[in-house]
Design a protein around this motif. Structure first.
Motif, short mmCIF file in Angstrom:
data_model
loop_
_atom_site.label_atom_id
_atom_site.label_comp_id
_atom_site.label_asym_id
_atom_site.label_seq_id
_atom_site.Cartn_x
_atom_site.Cartn_y
_atom_site.Cartn_z
N THR A 37 0.97 -0.98 0.03
CA THR A 37 -0.05 0.15 0.15
C THR A 37 0.81 1.37 -0.03
O THR A 37 1.79 1.38 0.96
CB THR A 37 -0.92 -0.03 1.10
OG1 THR A 37 -1.69 -1.12 1.13
CG2 THR A 37 -1.75 1.20 1.35
N LEU A 39 0.87 5.66 -0.33
CA LEU A 39 0.41 6.84 0.01
C LEU A 39 1.20 7.64 -1.03
O LEU A 39 2.52 8.19 -0.75
CB LEU A 39 0.58 7.26 1.33
CG LEU A 39 -0.19 8.68 1.64
CD1 LEU A 39 -1.64 8.98 0.82
CD2 LEU A 39 -0.23 9.01 2.92
N LEU A 75 -2.92 8.84 6.90
CA LEU A 75 -2.02 8.11 7.54
C LEU A 75 -2.44 7.41 8.87
O LEU A 75 -2.52 6.55 9.30
CB LEU A 75 -0.48 8.58 7.57
CG LEU A 75 0.54 7.91 8.29
CD1 LEU A 75 0.86 6.75 7.46
CD2 LEU A 75 1.74 8.79 8.51
N LYS A 78 -5.22 5.13 8.48
CA LYS A 78 -4.84 3.70 8.03
C LYS A 78 -3.54 3.23 8.51
O LYS A 78 -2.52 2.62 8.11
CB LYS A 78 -4.50 3.88 6.40
CG LYS A 78 -5.66 4.46 5.73
CD LYS A 78 -6.32 3.24 5.12
CE LYS A 78 -7.42 3.72 4.21
NZ LYS A 78 -8.54 2.66 3.98
N LYS A 81 -1.23 0.29 8.04
CA LYS A 81 -1.46 -0.02 6.81
C LYS A 81 -0.58 0.38 5.63
O LYS A 81 -0.93 -0.32 4.45
CB LYS A 81 -2.99 -0.43 6.38
CG LYS A 81 -3.78 -1.08 7.71
CD LYS A 81 -5.31 -0.91 7.34
CE LYS A 81 -5.84 -1.83 8.41
NZ LYS A 81 -7.30 -1.32 8.44
N ILE A 82 0.01 1.28 5.59
CA ILE A 82 0.79 1.98 4.61
C ILE A 82 2.25 1.40 4.50
O ILE A 82 3.04 1.72 5.56
CB ILE A 82 0.74 3.47 4.49
CG1 ILE A 82 -0.97 3.79 4.37
CG2 ILE A 82 1.53 4.23 3.72
CD1 ILE A 82 -1.26 5.47 4.50
N ILE A 85 5.43 5.92 1.87
CA ILE A 85 4.76 7.18 1.34
C ILE A 85 5.93 7.97 0.27
O ILE A 85 7.14 7.81 0.35
CB ILE A 85 4.99 8.14 2.52
CG1 ILE A 85 3.71 7.75 3.29
CG2 ILE A 85 4.39 9.76 1.83
CD1 ILE A 85 3.67 8.38 4.73
N VAL A 110 6.96 3.20 8.39
CA VAL A 110 6.58 3.59 6.79
C VAL A 110 7.88 3.96 6.23
O VAL A 110 8.88 4.87 6.64
CB VAL A 110 5.33 4.64 6.70
CG1 VAL A 110 5.37 5.01 5.27
CG2 VAL A 110 4.21 4.16 7.40
#
Length: 153
Positions: A37, A39, A75, A78, A81-82, A85, A110
């Motif tokens: 996933t 972003l 962010l 979620k 779950k990311i 970025i 992340v």
């Protein structure tokens, strides 16, 4: 070099031809697929649309935000779950660097990929970087590289 008043200066540089053959070491498109996933944060809608389209076609789940504040809202909602970025460094209201500072507090795991068409970072704080303009393959290769287990921020 030629110069005309009121018209400007023209500089033409002739470089010697090189007879070396440059091989394109292309990556199989199968190697570019993923399921993470991502972003994507950029103030340019064209970049967001291109990134979302390309990355989605290769199996990634892509969320988009056109500013840092919206990205932080996504962010927070979620959290955990990311995986990555992708953020532009130069944006109005909140820069990419500021976004990353907030991200580290919320979700330090992340991974981050910086992009910019204006500046090329030269400090140690930015290792994962993609210069704009970039091609679809440039984006896919860099995303795969950053998300690989051996990659560090």
């Amino acid at each position: 070099i030629s110069s005309e008043p009121g018209r400007g200066t023209t500089v033409i540089i002739y470089l010697p031809a090189n007879n070396k053959i440059v091989k394109d070491i292309s990556t199989s498109s199968d190697d570019l697929y993923g399921n993470s996933t991502i972003l994507m944060v950029d103030d340019e809608d064209l970049i967001l649309t291109m990134g979302q389209t390309v990355l989605s076609e290769y199996g990634y789940k892509v969320l988009i935000a056109n500013n840092g504040y919206l990205a932080l809202d996504i962010l927070k909602s979620k959290s955990g779950k990311i995986d990555l970025i992708i953020t532009d460094l130069v944006m109005p209201q909140m820069s990419g660097r500021e976004l990353v500072e907030h991200t580290i507090k919320i979700a330090p795991e992340v991974k981050i990929l910086y992009t910019s068409g204006f500046l090329r970072p030269n400090n140690k704080g930015i290792e994962n970087y993609l210069q704009k303009p970039f091609t679809s393959q440039d984006l896919l290769l860099k995303v795969k590289q950053v998300l690989s287990p051996a990659s560090t921020d």
